[in-house]
Design a protein around this motif. Structure first.
Motif, short mmCIF file in Angstrom:
data_model
loop_
_atom_site.label_atom_id
_atom_site.label_comp_id
_atom_site.label_asym_id
_atom_site.label_seq_id
_atom_site.Cartn_x
_atom_site.Cartn_y
_atom_site.Cartn_z
N LEU A 59 54.25 -73.81 -15.38
CA LEU A 59 53.23 -74.26 -16.34
C LEU A 59 53.87 -74.63 -17.67
O LEU A 59 53.56 -75.68 -18.27
CB LEU A 59 52.18 -73.17 -16.54
CG LEU A 59 51.10 -73.48 -17.59
CD1 LEU A 59 50.31 -74.72 -17.20
CD2 LEU A 59 50.18 -72.28 -17.78
N LEU A 63 53.97 -78.38 -19.50
CA LEU A 63 53.45 -78.60 -20.86
C LEU A 63 54.55 -79.12 -21.79
O LEU A 63 54.33 -80.04 -22.58
CB LEU A 63 52.86 -77.30 -21.40
CG LEU A 63 51.63 -76.77 -20.66
CD1 LEU A 63 51.21 -75.42 -21.23
CD2 LEU A 63 50.48 -77.76 -20.74
N ALA A 66 55.31 -82.76 -21.00
CA ALA A 66 54.24 -83.65 -21.47
C ALA A 66 54.31 -83.83 -22.99
O ALA A 66 54.20 -84.95 -23.50
CB ALA A 66 52.88 -83.08 -21.06
N ILE A 67 54.51 -82.73 -23.72
CA ILE A 67 54.59 -82.82 -25.18
C ILE A 67 55.80 -83.65 -25.59
O ILE A 67 55.71 -84.53 -26.47
CB ILE A 67 54.67 -81.41 -25.79
CG1 ILE A 67 53.38 -80.64 -25.52
CG2 ILE A 67 54.93 -81.48 -27.29
CD1 ILE A 67 53.45 -79.17 -25.91
N VAL A 86 58.28 -74.87 -26.70
CA VAL A 86 57.52 -74.49 -25.52
C VAL A 86 58.42 -74.36 -24.29
O VAL A 86 58.15 -73.58 -23.38
CB VAL A 86 56.40 -75.53 -25.26
CG1 VAL A 86 55.65 -75.22 -23.97
CG2 VAL A 86 55.43 -75.56 -26.43
#
Length: 445
Positions: A59, A63, A66-67, A86
Motif C-alpha cells: 500500500l 501511494l 502515485a505521489i 511515504v
C-alpha cells in the motif's frame, strides 16, 4: 585468631573478599556484553520486520509511486519530497545491508524479494498514471533524475551511514532526512515515464540512479554494521574479501557515474564559453531571452532567442567561429534575433493604449447614462442627445406636455445620473447650431 570470630573480617577473609570482587566485576561485564547482544538482536529483528513484504508495504509503495509520478509531471519538488517520505523502500535496502553484515541468507533473500516487488509495483503504477495523463511533458524534476553522477553516489553513501546510525540509535527524525536525501521512488517513476513515452535514455538514466542509491545505501549499512560488531567474527581474510567485494562493486558503478559527471562539467564549461562570446557579440542594449547549450556527439549545439535593437546578419556564424576557437569542437548555432522596442515606440504604444482605455471608459459611461435616463420610459430614447467626446448630455423636454408629476420624476432621474457621473454635464434643453459640440477634438479629462 581474629579469623576465628564469625562476622569479623580478618586476614583469612582477604582471599575470599578479593575473589568476590573479581566475580562481581566479571558478572557486570557479562551482563553488559549480554545487554549489547540483546540490543543487536532487537535491531536485527526491527530491520527484518521492515524488510517484510506485506499489505502495508504494498500500500505504501503504491501511494508513494502515485505521489512521485504526479509530482514529477507537475514539476513540483515539494510533492516529490512527500513521495520520498511515504516510500517504504529504505526497509528492504537496510535489510540487504544488515544481511550482508551478518551473513544471514534468509534476511538477504527476504529483502531482495521485497525490494524487487516494490520496484515492479512502483514502475507499473507510474506507467499507468502516465499513460492515463494527458500531460507527458518533460519537466525539470523528471530531467533531474536522468543524469546521476559521482555526487549522487557520495550522497547515497553518506545517507546510508546516517540511516544505520539512526536505526541503531532509534532516531526517527534522522531517517526522515535520509529518505529525502536519497531518492528511491522518484527514479522508479521516471523509469515508468521513459517506458511509456519511449524515452529510453530517461529510463536507463533513472534506473542507474536507483541502482546507485540502492547499492550505496546497502553497502554503507554493511560496513557500519560490521564496525558495530553485527554478525559473526570473521577472519581477516574474510573481512578483506568482503571489503574488496564492496569496493569493487562501487568502483564498477562509478565508471558510468564519472562519465556522466564529466559530460555535465563539459556542458557547464561550454555554456560559460558561449555566454561570454555571445555577450561580446551583442550590443550594449541587447539581451538574451533564452539560451540552451548542450553537447551532442562531441558537438556543441547552441540555440536560443536574443532581443536586439539592430539585426546582425552574421551573428550565428561569428558565434560559431568564436566558440569553435575557444572549445576546439564543432559548433552548431541557431540563434533567433527579435527586434526589441525602442523607448519612443514603447511610449507611443503606452499613449495609444491610454487613449483607447479612455475611449472604452467613455463608451461604458455613455451606455450607463443612457440607461439611467430612459429608465421607466419617462424620457424617450430619441430625446436624449449625448456627446461622449465633450461628456455632455442634453435631454429635450416639454414640461407642459410632461405634467407636474412626470416632470418632477424626470428631474429626480437627471439629478441622480448627474450625481453618479459628476464629470459629465447633464442638462435640459435642446442642441442648437450655436450649442452643438465640435465634431472632433481631444477628450476632456
Amino acid at each position: 585468631m581474629t579469623g576465628d570470630h564469625p562476622g569479623v573480617p580478618g586476614l583469612g577473609d582477604a582471599p575470599f573478599n578479593a575473589g568476590g570482587r573479581r566475580a562481581a566485576r566479571n558478572d557486570e561485564h557479562d551482563e553488559a556484553a549480554g545487554g549489547d547482544a540483546h540490543g543487536r538482536s532487537l535491531i536485527l529483528a526491527s530491520v527484518a520486520r521492515d524488510a517484510r513484504l506485506d499489505r502495508k508495504f504494498l500500500l505504501l509503495i503504491i501511494l508513494a509511486a502515485a505521489i512521485a509520478t504526479l509530482g514529477l509531471l507537475q514539476g513540483s519538488a515539494a510533492v516529490v519530497i512527500g513521495a520520498m517520505l511515504v516510500s517504504p523502500l529504505m526497509g528492504p535496502i537496510m535489510g540487504i545491508g544488515f544481511g550482508l553484515a551478518t551473513i544471514e541468507s534468509n534476511l538477504i533473500r527476504r529483502s531482495l524479494v521485497t525490494l524487487a516487488a516494490g520496484m515492479a509495483v512502483a514502475i507499473l503504477v507510474a506507467m499507468l498514471i502516465i499513460w492515463l495523463s494527458p500531460i507527458k511533458d518533460v519537466t525539470p524534476e523528471l530531467r533531474a533524475r536522468t543524469q546521476p553522477t559521482l555526487l549522487d553516489l557520495g550522497v547515497a553513501v553518506v545517507g546510508g551511514i546516517a540511516g544505520v546510525y539512526a536505526i541503531m540509535r532509534k532516531l526517527s527524525g534522522v531517517m526522515v532526512g535520509v529518505a529525502i536525501a536519497t531518492a528511491l521512488v522518484p527514479p522508479l517513476s521516471t523509469v515508468g515515464f521513459g517506458l511509456v513515452t519511449g524515452r529510453m535514455d530517461f529510463a536507463l538514466g533513472a534506473a542507474l540512479l536507483f541502482l546507485t542509491n540502492t547499492l550505496a545505501i546497502a553497502f554503507a549499512a554493511t560496513i557500519v554494521a560490521r564496525l558495530n560488531h553485527f554478525g559473526p567474527s570473521l577472519t581477516r581474510q574474510h573481512t578483506a574479501m568482503q571489503v574488496v567485494g564492496i569496493v569493487a562493486t562501487l568502483g564498477v558503478l562509478s565508471i558510468p557515474l564519472a562519465l556522466s559527471l564529466n559530460n555535465i562539467v563539459r556542458e557547464i564549461g561550454a555554456r560559460t564559453t558561449v555566454q561570454s562570446e555571445l555577450a561580446a557579440l551583442l550590443g550594449k542594449d541587447d539581451r538574451v531571452d533564452s539560451l540552451n547549450v548542450r553537447i551532442e556527439n562531441d558537438e556543441i549545439a547552441i540555440d536560443g532567442v536574443v532581443l536586439v535593437d539592430r539585426y546582425a546578419s552574421q551573428l550565428n556564424a561569428n558565434l560559431a567561429r568564436a566558440v569553435r576557437d575557444k572549445a576546439r569542437r564543432d559548433v552548431r548555432v541557431s540563434i533567433v534575433q527579435l527586434r526589441q522596442q525602442t523607448n519612443a515606440a514603447a511610449q507611443f504604444e503606452e499613449r495609444l493604449n491610454q487613449r483607447l482605455a479612455a475611449l472604452e471608459q467613455r463608451e461604458d459611461e455613455s451606455r450607463a447614462i443612457l440607461a439611467g435616463l430612459t429608465v421607466g420610459d419617462l424620457v424617450p430614447r430619441d430625446r436624449v442627445l449625448l456627446d461622449a467626446q465633450a461628456r455632455r448630455v442634453v435631454v429635450q423636454r416639454d414640461r407642459e406636455e410632461e405634467g407636474a408629476e412626470v416632470a418632477a420624476a424626470v428631474d429626480r432621474i437627471m439629478a441622480s445620473v448627474q450625481a453618479r457621473y459628476p464629470q459629465w454635464l447633464v442638462q435640459n434643453g435642446s442642441l442648437t447650431a450655436a450649442e452643438a459640440p465640435p465634431a472632433a477634438g481631444a477628450p476632456g479629462e
